[in-house]
Design an enzyme around this catalytic site. Structure first.
Site, PDB file in Angstrom:
ATOM      1  CG  HIS A 193       0.471   4.963 -11.421  1.00 22.61           C
ATOM      2  ND1 HIS A 193       1.550   4.970 -10.560  1.00 22.61           N
ATOM      3  CD2 HIS A 193      -0.643   5.008 -10.630  1.00 22.61           C
ATOM      4  CE1 HIS A 193       1.098   5.007  -9.297  1.00 22.61           C
ATOM      5  NE2 HIS A 193      -0.205   5.033  -9.320  1.00 22.61           N
ATOM      6  CG  ASP A 228      -1.422   9.204  -5.720  1.00 25.57           C
ATOM      7  OD1 ASP A 228      -2.560   9.535  -6.117  1.00 25.57           O
ATOM      8  OD2 ASP A 228      -1.105   8.032  -5.432  1.00 25.57           O
ATOM      9  CG  HIS A 230      -0.398   4.355  -4.745  1.00 21.56           C
ATOM     10  ND1 HIS A 230      -1.662   4.904  -4.689  1.00 21.56           N
ATOM     11  CD2 HIS A 230      -0.435   3.219  -4.006  1.00 21.56           C
ATOM     12  CE1 HIS A 230      -2.441   4.113  -3.957  1.00 21.56           C
ATOM     13  NE2 HIS A 230      -1.722   3.094  -3.526  1.00 21.56           N
ATOM     14  CE1 TYR A 357      -8.830   6.017  -7.389  1.00 22.37           C
ATOM     15  CE2 TYR A 357      -7.010   5.975  -5.822  1.00 22.37           C
ATOM     16  CZ  TYR A 357      -7.473   6.093  -7.111  1.00 22.37           C
ATOM     17  OH  TYR A 357      -6.581   6.309  -8.132  1.00 22.37           O
TER      18      TYR A 357
END
Ligand SMILES: [Zn+2]
Length: 375
Positions: A193, A228, A230, A357
């Site tokens: 990101h 990922d 995202h 996570y």
């Protein structure tokens, strides 16, 4: 199409012993310094919530890989040359000094805040075309570079983020020399990101982009495949106008309300020399193994059409159905299929750890995905 990915790669990549196959797990690059970053908490919609990108994540993956026989290789120190090719120097310098600057201010005494966190964001809407000046206050400077309130900077953040860059560069060194066909960089904090001059989404320095730039500097056409959950808005931004580095991503649809919200849509294809070198395959919330693996296969097809000579994988593990950070429903089988598809590209490959996570399954998901690269 769903069946096409099952069983690809793998057996042809194994060395035959006299009586049975000898499987050599892919090595991983490690630095103790990646543990130095302790975000403490995040600020989401104005509330402090427990940090999810915790040091223990890296411990769990490291232990799972060690237990499965993956060799651990130490990260080697690299200078900033490649890092400064993907990030603007003022942001890098701010990250290096931000925590010390914050500690010198009154924030801990006034409000008990030991982490750097922005409270104002000097966006173009604020300045409205007027002359812009770099703010004097540390709590205003933070918002120049950080675009959310989820990505706090503490005393060990720079050390960890910079060590993660060294992990990625060490992995790139090993594959570019031909010493290894594929190497996994156990990077933390994640990076995809982080844009040329901005950071957020628990990311500070873009490890995958640094690895891709390093491979590119050896004259290779490089494809970044981001799995990922995202969209990797930072990586897409860094290579947006470049025709020599492909960026392909499978992720939950930002149009359905998911981070990074404003980019990651299917009609984003790059610009200028990079037009056609970006491919986004957004998936609806709730998508599972079939949709996921079909999307990864589509990106892999594009990598081959691009005639890539090396691959960097942004390996997030947060598409798992059990992960608290995304609504995708990928299972072990989907991650195994992902690993086999990526390995079947049969190109020099650097895998870079991104998100993931759900602590109880993180290590096994990494192991399951990397198994596709066992040689
Ligand atoms: Zn993620």
């Amino acid at each position: 199409m769903a069946g096409a990915w099952q069983g690809r790669g793998g057996s042809a990549r194994r060395r035959r012993g006299c009586c049975h196959d000898v499987v050599v797990p892919i090595p991983f690059v490690w630095s103790d310094a990646v543990l130095a970053h302790e975000p403490m908490h995040e600020v989401w919609v104005g509330k402090e919530t427990p940090g999810t990108e915790v040091p223990y994540r890296a411990h769990l993956i490291r232990d799972a890989l060690a237990d499965a026989g993956h060799a651990e290789l130490p990260a080697a120190a690299h200078d900033d040359e490649v890092l400064l090719a993907v990030h603007e120097a003022p942001m890098v310098e701010w990250l290096r000094t931000a925590s010390a600057g914050w500690a010198a201010g009154p924030y801990e005494d006034l409000v008990g805040q030991t982490r750097v966190v922005p409270y104002v964001f000097p966006t173009p809407m604020m300045t409205a075309g007027m002359p812009w000046r770099y703010p004097a206050a540390a709590h205003a400077r933070a918002g120049v570079w950080c675009y959310d309130t989820m990505t706090l900077v503490g005393p060990g953040t720079w050390e960890a983020a910079r060590a993660a860059v060294d992990c990625a560069l060490t992995a790139a060194d090993l594959v570019v020399t031909g010493e290894r066909r594929a190497v996994y960089a156990l990077c933390r904090p994640p990076g995809h990101h982080a844009t040329p001059a901005g950071f957020g989404g628990s990311c500070y320095l873009n490890n995958a982009a640094v690895a891709a730039e390093a491979l590119s500097r050896h004259g290779l056409r490089v494809a970044v495949v981001d799995v990922d959950a995202h969209h990797g808005n930072g990586t897409q931004a860094i290579f947006w106008s470049r025709g020599d580095v492909f960026y392909g991503s499978v992720h939950v649809d930002p149009g359905a309300g998911w981070f990074p919200h404003v980019v990651g849509h299917a009609d984003e294809v790059g610009d200028a020399d990079g037009k056609g070198a970006t491919l986004n395959v957004p998936l609806a919330p709730g998508a599972g193994d079939v949709e996921w693996v079909e999307a990864v296969a589509a990106v892999c097809e594009a990598v081959l059409e691009f005639r890539a000579q090396a691959v960097v994988v942004s390996l997030g593990l947060d598409a798992a159905g059990v992960d608290p950070e995304s609504p995708l429903q990928v299972t072990d089988a989907g991650f195994g299929g992902t690993g086999r598809l990526l390995a079947a590209l049969d190109l020099p490959t650097v895998l870079v750890q991104e998100g993931g996570y759900h602590l109880p399954t993180l290590g096994s998901l990494a192991r399951t995905t990397l198994a596709g690269f066992d040689a």
